[in-house]
Write a protein that holds these residues in place. Structure first.
Motif, PDB file in Angstrom:
ATOM      1  N   PRO A  24       0.834  -1.190   0.000  1.00 18.37           N
ATOM      2  CA  PRO A  24       0.000   0.000   0.000  1.00 18.37           C
ATOM      3  C   PRO A  24       0.875   1.250   0.000  1.00 18.37           C
ATOM      4  O   PRO A  24       2.048   1.181   0.338  1.00 18.37           O
ATOM      5  CB  PRO A  24      -0.798  -0.121   1.294  1.00 18.37           C
ATOM      6  N   GLU A  28       5.460   7.485   5.869  1.00 19.59           N
ATOM      7  CA  GLU A  28       6.136   7.017   7.077  1.00 19.59           C
ATOM      8  C   GLU A  28       5.857   8.100   8.112  1.00 19.59           C
ATOM      9  O   GLU A  28       6.617   9.034   8.274  1.00 19.59           O
ATOM     10  CB  GLU A  28       7.638   6.946   6.828  1.00 19.59           C
ATOM     11  N   ASP A  82      -1.742   4.932  12.312  1.00 22.21           N
ATOM     12  CA  ASP A  82      -0.911   4.681  11.151  1.00 22.21           C
ATOM     13  C   ASP A  82      -1.722   3.818  10.190  1.00 22.21           C
ATOM     14  O   ASP A  82      -1.944   2.635  10.420  1.00 22.21           O
ATOM     15  CB  ASP A  82       0.375   3.974  11.591  1.00 22.21           C
ATOM     16  N   ASP A  84      -1.214   2.619   7.221  1.00 22.61           N
ATOM     17  CA  ASP A  84      -0.544   1.473   6.588  1.00 22.61           C
ATOM     18  C   ASP A  84      -0.519   0.263   7.512  1.00 22.61           C
ATOM     19  O   ASP A  84      -0.762  -0.867   7.087  1.00 22.61           O
ATOM     20  CB  ASP A  84       0.911   1.832   6.231  1.00 22.61           C
ATOM     21  N   THR A  85      -0.197   0.531   8.776  1.00 25.65           N
ATOM     22  CA  THR A  85      -0.162  -0.570   9.737  1.00 25.65           C
ATOM     23  C   THR A  85      -1.534  -1.211   9.839  1.00 25.65           C
ATOM     24  O   THR A  85      -1.659  -2.439   9.821  1.00 25.65           O
ATOM     25  CB  THR A  85       0.241  -0.061  11.139  1.00 25.65           C
ATOM     26  N   SER A  88      -2.299  -3.361   6.840  1.00 23.27           N
ATOM     27  CA  SER A  88      -1.572  -4.629   6.754  1.00 23.27           C
ATOM     28  C   SER A  88      -2.013  -5.587   7.862  1.00 23.27           C
ATOM     29  O   SER A  88      -1.938  -6.799   7.701  1.00 23.27           O
ATOM     30  CB  SER A  88      -0.061  -4.399   6.746  1.00 23.27           C
ATOM     31  N   LEU A  89      -2.504  -5.038   8.972  1.00 22.32           N
ATOM     32  CA  LEU A  89      -2.931  -5.928  10.045  1.00 22.32           C
ATOM     33  C   LEU A  89      -4.366  -6.425   9.881  1.00 22.32           C
ATOM     34  O   LEU A  89      -4.717  -7.496  10.378  1.00 22.32           O
ATOM     35  CB  LEU A  89      -2.750  -5.260  11.400  1.00 22.32           C
ATOM     36  N   GLU A  91      -5.602  -7.631   7.382  1.00 21.67           N
ATOM     37  CA  GLU A  91      -5.554  -8.899   6.657  1.00 21.67           C
ATOM     38  C   GLU A  91      -5.337 -10.101   7.568  1.00 21.67           C
ATOM     39  O   GLU A  91      -5.706 -11.207   7.249  1.00 21.67           O
ATOM     40  CB  GLU A  91      -4.414  -8.879   5.632  1.00 21.67           C
TER      41      GLU A  91
END
Ligand SMILES: C[S@@+](CC[C@H](N)C(=O)[O-])C[C@H]1O[C@@H](n2cnc3c(N)ncnc32)[C@H](O)[C@@H]1O
Lengths: 194, 195
Positions: A24, A28, A82, A84-85, A88-89, A91
């Motif tokens: 994704p 940062e 965050d 992005d975190t 990704s989590l 999933e």
């Protein structure tokens, strides 16, 4: 101090190939400013609960997961979102187990959320990932990372054995694996000041 | 990329008596952090979502990575309750929100999608088997036969622990026979490198 007979150390990484994954998008986020909280001593996040299973030996995967959660005290500890975190989590989250854990804490209202989470995870993913719904991210962040269980119990679904969450840390050591045959087991009586 | 890092070292708020029951950061710990520093851009580029440290001791390795790599969710564990309590103080002193689990290896964790970055500075000193359970502090270094008894328990199941693109960072001594480990991991399809 320790009686190690260390000679040469090799630090090595075991890794399988990382495919050039197209993750994704960017960002940062980090403004390393001092967190405003003085006491950051945390507890068990609901995200962590999602990954826990019974340590009782001899159980199948289905028998050992999920652990029932009983909450005596939970706290909200704000932190930075965050996206992005969270993506990704998401999933790796078991959504139903997460919703049950949230109920154990007292449900959405008890952690300051106005809306209920959908029962269907696909809806969550589509509003978070496709629509970039900021409220959804904030709600997920609040529930998964800012809600921390300080005192409570985790219960094995197959054997009903109970594991304590004490001062925010789940203890899964069984009497027979307590590790040491000689020392008395007074785990948290020392090294815990302040 | 080297030389331009704004590396942050963790504060370790532990003192003399803490080290009676908790592994005091030593040469291997610092080597580990140096290696992570070298690998930092590589790790960042892989966008890990979930980082786990097995046997966190004082917590300084996880604290180091978490201070220098924001983004992933971190969890640290140790079998030694004194270590868990110590790591908790370390995370607090560094204003890090990292969950801790007091458990034996991965006994209480369910990892359908695995760990992206696993950190493990194991008990690697070759000792008689009995020594492993002789005290909490012995557990920090006593590795049994060839120093591999604890390590091998992890490596045997590594494919059920790591995510498909996951990686493991681990310390090994010469006496642990790292070449044999590399060969063994090769048969499981893993690439090994010395950092
Ligand atoms: C060499 S020390 C490393 C401590 C710290 N990570 C460091 O680098 O300074 C190894 C650690 O592994 C822990 N350990 C040993 N056996 C374990 C097990 N079966 N499960 C979890 N942790 C274990 C020890 O308690 C100890 O804290």
């Amino acid at each position: 101090m320790s009686s190690r007979g260390a000679s040469l150390l090799v630090l090595f990484a075991v890794l399988c190939s990382w495919p050039g994954e197209a993750g994704p998008s960017v960002s940062e986020a980090s403004s390393d400013s001092k967190a405003s909280l003085l006491r950051l001593r945390g507890g068990m996040k609901l995200f962590t609960h999602n990954l826990l299973a019974s340590p009782v030996p001899g159980l199948t995967k289905q028998q050992r997961y999920p652990l029932a959660l009983e909450v005596e005290r939970a706290e909200i500890r704000p932190s930075k979102v965050d996206q992005d975190t969270i993506i990704s989590l998401l999933e790796r989250l078991n959504w139903k187990v997460f919703l049950d854990a949230l109920q154990a804490v007292g449900g959405e209202e008890s952690i300051g959320l106005e809306r209920q989470f959908p029962q269907d995870m696909a809806e969550v993913i589509s509003s978070a990932c496709n629509d970039g719904d900021v409220h959804m991210f904030r709600a997920l962040h609040r529930a998964l990372f800012e809600t921390e269980v300080m005192e409570g119990q985790l219960v094995c679904p197959a054997t009903q054995r109970r594991f304590r969450i004490q001062e925010g840390v789940p203890n899964f050591l069984a009497a027979d694996v307590q590790g040491t045959k000689q020392e008395a087991l007074s785990p948290r009586s020392e090294g815990e000041e302040a | 990329m080297a030389g331009q890092s704004l590396k942050r070292d963790p504060v370790i708020p532990l003192t003399g008596s803490d080290w009676e029951h908790v592994y005091e950061p030593a040469e291997d710990t610092f080597l580990f952090m140096d290696a992570l520093e070298k690998e930092l851009e590589d790790i960042r580029a892989a966008r890990p979502g979930f980082v786990f440290e097995l046997g966190c001791g004082s917590g300084c390795i996880t604290a180091f990575l978490a201070l220098n790599l924001k983004g992933p969710a971190y969890i640290a564990s140790d079998i030694n309750p004194h270590a868990v309590a110590a790591a908790r103080r370390t995370f607090e002193a560094n204003e890090l929100k990292i969950d801790l689990l007091n458990m034996d290896l991965f006994s209480a964790i369910n990892l359908p999608s695995g760990i992206d970055v696993l950190l493990f500075n194991p008990p690697y000193v070759p000792t008689p088997h009995e020594e492993i359970e002789s005290s909490w502090i012995a557990r920090s270094w006593a590795g049994g036969d060839k120093g591999r008894e604890v390590v091998d328990k992890v490596l045997e199941k590594i494919e059920t622990i790591l995510s498909p693109q996951g990686r493991l960072y681990m310390v090994a001594l010469d006496s642990n026979d790292p070449h044999e480990i590399a060969k063994w991991m090769g048969t499981k399809g893993y690439r090994t490198k010395v950092v």
